[in-house]
Design an enzyme around this catalytic site. Structure first.
Site, PDB file in Angstrom:
ATOM      1  N   ALA A  72       0.842  -1.201   0.000  1.00 48.89           N
ATOM      2  CA  ALA A  72       0.000   0.000   0.000  1.00 48.89           C
ATOM      3  C   ALA A  72       0.872   1.244   0.000  1.00 48.89           C
ATOM      4  CB  ALA A  72      -0.936  -0.009   1.209  1.00 48.89           C
ATOM      5  N   GLU A  82       9.949  -4.256  -9.931  1.00 49.43           N
ATOM      6  CA  GLU A  82       8.523  -4.061 -10.211  1.00 49.43           C
ATOM      7  C   GLU A  82       8.330  -3.462 -11.600  1.00 49.43           C
ATOM      8  OE1 GLU A  82       4.681  -1.412  -8.664  1.00 49.43           O
ATOM      9  OE2 GLU A  82       6.488  -1.533  -7.429  1.00 49.43           O
ATOM     10  N   GLN A 124      -7.760  -0.813 -34.519  1.00 53.51           N
ATOM     11  CA  GLN A 124      -8.229  -0.124 -35.721  1.00 53.51           C
ATOM     12  C   GLN A 124      -8.346  -1.099 -36.893  1.00 53.51           C
ATOM     13  OE1 GLN A 124      -9.131   3.044 -35.784  1.00 53.51           O
ATOM     14  NE2 GLN A 124      -9.511   3.282 -37.979  1.00 53.51           N
ATOM     15  N   THR A 158       4.191   6.697 -13.274  1.00 51.16           N
ATOM     16  CA  THR A 158       3.696   7.132 -14.583  1.00 51.16           C
ATOM     17  C   THR A 158       4.852   7.352 -15.564  1.00 51.16           C
ATOM     18  OG1 THR A 158       3.823   9.485 -14.007  1.00 51.16           O
ATOM     19  CG2 THR A 158       1.757   8.328 -13.482  1.00 51.16           C
TER      20      THR A 158
END
Length: 381
Positions: free
Chosen positions: A125, A243, A337, A366
């Site tokens: 967490a 990770e 597509q 990110t």
């Protein structure tokens, strides 16, 4: 592309894991997606067959072999089968190093046997409602009180959040010390004040339980401190490269799977009296995507070798994580597509791949954070 990464023992391991997926996962996964969580029985079966804790010493019930190639086999086959509900990657790739490298002997005796058998499901967490990739912004607080730590705070987007039996919680233990004021505390199921919120409604990864967690005066015994007090941030930085490489392994496998299913589709789907694959535009698009998929595979396999050799840096992992996942999203979009209207239908595997992949550039740090890590290493100012 012929891969040279694996030895015969890895190929046998892959065959065994494929059989496990066929026998215990394939017929259940649609139901798990409807209910938003996998059955705990699948964890127990995975443990029984040796697919949990491959790097854990045999004395604790593990495989006794520290070789990330085994982890990669599990990730690749799980992704290729689109069995996104299985949280084995988090368990093996992310949590195992924390327990192996930081846990003391008593903690290992307490947690590792269940980790390997599937009786103990794990989570970590970090993310909070107001804090994402900026881990230094974590506000969950732990205060020492006698022989306990008392935790207050909230976490969100926690993979395995509902099923987990132990959760590694990143908490502030000394706000005055900045980055040196964080510690890792292991919260166990049913500790008073530890509550699980809703199983979050995501656009993809439907069978994977992802939850909100709250901590209200949760008393955690001091013996559940993982690693050193005040070193939590450093412990995180040491383990994040593996990770992030695991996420890159997912990206590479997803690209190969989506490219394969799209090639098969355009060979059989006709437009203007001939297969879509006979159109020059289709050939050019797929030629480009095949090249990118091969480039991603070469990089990921090389970085797996570097990780096994103890040479994968945080910057290397950041490069792998952002580039492979961005390439994955681009490939899946273009493959969808080529499926035309059918690509928009959830019954088609490419649609599921599209929804499951979107989070890849977000969790684990990110794309923007990955570029920041790399940029700082270049010493531009």
């Amino acid at each position: 592309m012929d891969r040279t990464l694996f030895e015969p023992e890895h190929d046998l391991f892959r065959e065994s894991y494929r059989k496990f997926l066929e026998q215990h996962v394939a017929s259940n996964h649609a139901r798990w997606e409807e209910q938003g969580i996998v059955d705990r029985d699948v964890w127990l079966e995975a443990g029984k067959q040796g697919f949990l804790g491959m790097a854990v010493p045999e004395e604790f019930g593990g495989g006794g072999v520290k070789d990330f190639r085994y982890n990669s086999v599990i990730v690749e086959e799980t992704v290729r089968g689109q069995y996104s509900g299985l949280g084995f990657g988090l368990h093996n790739d992310v949590i195992a190093p924390y327990l192996l490298d930081l846990a003391n002997e008593e903690q290992k005796q307490r947690w590792l046997p269940g980790f390997c058998s599937g009786e103990i499901i794990t989570a970590i967490a970090m993310t909070e409602p107001g804090t994402g990739s900026d881990l230094q912004g974590i506000r969950t607080r732990a205060v020492r009180d006698g022989d306990d730590w008392v935790i207050n705070g909230a976490k969100t987007f926690i993979t395995n959040g509902i099923n987990s039996d132990i959760v590694i919680v990143v908490a502030q233990t000394d706000p005055e010390k900045g980055a040196m004021g964080f510690s890792l505390l292991v919260v166990e199921r049913d500790m008073p004040g530890f509550e699980r919120g809703r199983n979050l409604d995501k656009i993809g990864l439907k069978a994977q339980d992802t939850a909100e967690l709250s901590f209200t005066d949760v008393r955690v015994p001091a013996r559940n401190l993982l690693g050193q007090e005040g070193m939590g941030f450093i412990h995180l930085m040491q383990n994040l490269p593996q990770e992030r490489l695991s996420i890159a392994v997912m990206a590479a496998a997803a690209m190969e799977g989506c490219l394969e299913m799209t090639i098969d589709y355009v060979r059989n789907r006709k437009a203007f009296g001939k297969p879509i694959g006979a159109q020059q535009n289709t050939r050019f698009v797929l030629a480009e995507l095949a090249t990118k998929t091969t480039a991603v595979r070469v990089l990921v396999d090389r970085f797996i070798e570097m990780l096994n050799a103890g040479k994968l840096s945080a910057e290397d992992a950041a490069m792998a994580k952002w580039w492979t996942t961005e390439e994955q999203l681009d490939l899946i979009t273009r493959c969808l597509q080529l499926h035309g209207g059918y690509g928009y239908m959830r019954e088609y595997p490419i649609a599921k791949a599209y929804m499951d992949a979107r989070v890849q550039t977000i969790y684990g740090g990110t794309t923007e954070i990955m570029k920041e890590i790399i940029g700082r290493s270049l010493k531009l100012s």
